[in-house]
Scaffold this motif. Structure first.
Motif, PDB file in Angstrom:
ATOM      1  N   LYS A 145     -82.370  -8.464 -10.623  1.00 39.15           N
ATOM      2  CA  LYS A 145     -81.848  -9.714 -11.165  1.00 39.15           C
ATOM      3  C   LYS A 145     -81.793  -9.571 -12.683  1.00 39.15           C
ATOM      4  O   LYS A 145     -82.808  -9.240 -13.309  1.00 39.15           O
ATOM      5  CB  LYS A 145     -82.728 -10.909 -10.781  1.00 39.15           C
ATOM      6  CG  LYS A 145     -82.563 -11.333  -9.320  1.00 39.15           C
ATOM      7  CD  LYS A 145     -83.306 -12.621  -9.028  1.00 39.15           C
ATOM      8  CE  LYS A 145     -82.653 -13.829  -9.675  1.00 39.15           C
ATOM      9  NZ  LYS A 145     -81.332 -14.147  -9.101  1.00 39.15           N
ATOM     10  N   LEU A 148     -84.424 -12.909 -14.505  1.00 33.76           N
ATOM     11  CA  LEU A 148     -85.284 -13.595 -13.542  1.00 33.76           C
ATOM     12  C   LEU A 148     -86.018 -14.767 -14.167  1.00 33.76           C
ATOM     13  O   LEU A 148     -86.294 -15.761 -13.506  1.00 33.76           O
ATOM     14  CB  LEU A 148     -86.293 -12.590 -12.954  1.00 33.76           C
ATOM     15  CG  LEU A 148     -87.203 -13.063 -11.833  1.00 33.76           C
ATOM     16  CD1 LEU A 148     -86.390 -13.520 -10.622  1.00 33.76           C
ATOM     17  CD2 LEU A 148     -88.174 -11.943 -11.442  1.00 33.76           C
ATOM     18  N   THR A 203     -88.924  -8.609 -10.047  1.00 34.19           N
ATOM     19  CA  THR A 203     -87.611  -8.785  -9.434  1.00 34.19           C
ATOM     20  C   THR A 203     -87.568  -8.188  -8.025  1.00 34.19           C
ATOM     21  O   THR A 203     -86.901  -8.725  -7.138  1.00 34.19           O
ATOM     22  CB  THR A 203     -86.498  -8.214 -10.346  1.00 34.19           C
ATOM     23  OG1 THR A 203     -85.229  -8.644  -9.877  1.00 34.19           O
ATOM     24  CG2 THR A 203     -86.520  -6.725 -10.435  1.00 34.19           C
ATOM     25  N   HIS A 206     -89.312 -10.796  -5.859  1.00 35.50           N
ATOM     26  CA  HIS A 206     -88.413 -11.942  -5.709  1.00 35.50           C
ATOM     27  C   HIS A 206     -87.349 -11.636  -4.666  1.00 35.50           C
ATOM     28  O   HIS A 206     -87.034 -12.476  -3.803  1.00 35.50           O
ATOM     29  CB  HIS A 206     -87.769 -12.273  -7.054  1.00 35.50           C
ATOM     30  CG  HIS A 206     -86.812 -13.428  -7.002  1.00 35.50           C
ATOM     31  ND1 HIS A 206     -85.464 -13.252  -6.738  1.00 35.50           N
ATOM     32  CD2 HIS A 206     -87.003 -14.765  -7.149  1.00 35.50           C
ATOM     33  CE1 HIS A 206     -84.869 -14.429  -6.736  1.00 35.50           C
ATOM     34  NE2 HIS A 206     -85.777 -15.363  -6.987  1.00 35.50           N
TER      35      HIS A 206
END
Length: 275
Positions: A145, A148, A203, A206
């Protein structure tokens, strides 16, 4: 009851002896800090292992834990590579402690998959210009990402789920390859390690919808510092640990709390002309 994770440390002397962060040679300071951290942990935990390169090994081999020689990466830029190397060696649940982290009361590390020290929401600004560099080259990383909004402080970083550990290592090596291939220090100096480790882990987790256990779980740095005091945990992160008053306090605590081991380490340093 869950198996108590083993405590591991890593120390490659090359970065801290070769001007990491433009701080000059901080070898002696790091040896004392590592010794104090390990000796605190030795009060509370049975299974502790320090992985030290040949240079550092000479000054820490006598500590009351398993001490294993590793190869130096000879890299002052990707200075935490030895941490990745030793995490890869683990075959059972573990927690890696940075050598500027100190556990002064026993902490029962109870976590399911992965544990980190804390969320770095308030320090996220440190990541942005580094992300501007990495984001140009990460389009093929499906978990990545670009912004983030947070990362994890990894002064404490442990895995119970070793398959997840392997996925993190794969993500690390992919990003490290991007950095090595595209970094041009002649144009700009990028300090990559907080992205290679901390943001990269955030990330990845996530993307997999995994919430790590946080050792310090409050919402801001002030509250987390209070929580750390309460549970007996200290992490002297970054360049702060090289302030003269903190350097002196670390050596003073080592000498007062662990006088035998302090003399052993000090004698080893003096024998090599390091005083």
């Amino acid at each position: 009851m869950k198996e108590e994770p083993r405590i591991i440390y890593s120390l490659d002397a090359f970065p801290i002896s070769n001007n990491r962060w433009n701080e000059g040679n901080k070898f002696k300071e790091t040896i004392y800090s590592t010794a104090l951290s390990i000796l605190y942990s030795h009060l509370w935990y049975k299974d502790i292992e320090l992985y030290a390169d040949e240079t550092a090994y000479k000054f820490l081999y006598m500590l009351p834990c398993r001490v294993t020689k590793i190869s130096s990466n000879k890299d002052a830029v990707i200075w935490m590579k030895s941490k990745i190397d030793v995490m890869e060696k683990q075959t059972k649940p573990f927690i890696h402690l940075d050598n500027d982290a100190f556990i002064k009361k026993k902490i029962n590390f109870d976590f399911d998959k992965v544990i980190v020290e804390q969320n770095d929401y308030e320090l996220y600004g440190m990541y942005q210009y580094r992300l501007d560099f990495f984001n140009k080259y990460t389009h093929d990383l499906d978990y990545w990402k670009p912004d983030l909004g947070y990362a994890f402080n990894c002064g404490v970083l442990g895995f119970r789920d070793l398959e997840l550990r392997d996925q993190f290592l794969k993500a690390y090596y992919a990003l490290e390859e991007i950095f090595i291939k595209n970094n041009n220090p002649g144009i700009t100096r990028i300090e990559p390690c907080i992205v290679l480790e901390q943001y990269n882990l955030a990330t990845l987790l996530h993307h997999k919808n995994i919430k790590p256990t946080l050792l310090l779980w409050k919402k801001n740095l002030f509250e987390n510092s209070q929580l750390a005091d309460r549970i007996g945990y200290t992490h002297i992160a970054g360049q702060k640990k090289y302030r003269i008053d903190i350097v002196q306090e670390i050596e003073n605590r080592l000498s007062k709390l662990f006088p035998y081991w302090y003399k052993e380490v000090k004698n080893a340093l003096e024998k090599e002309g390091i005083a």
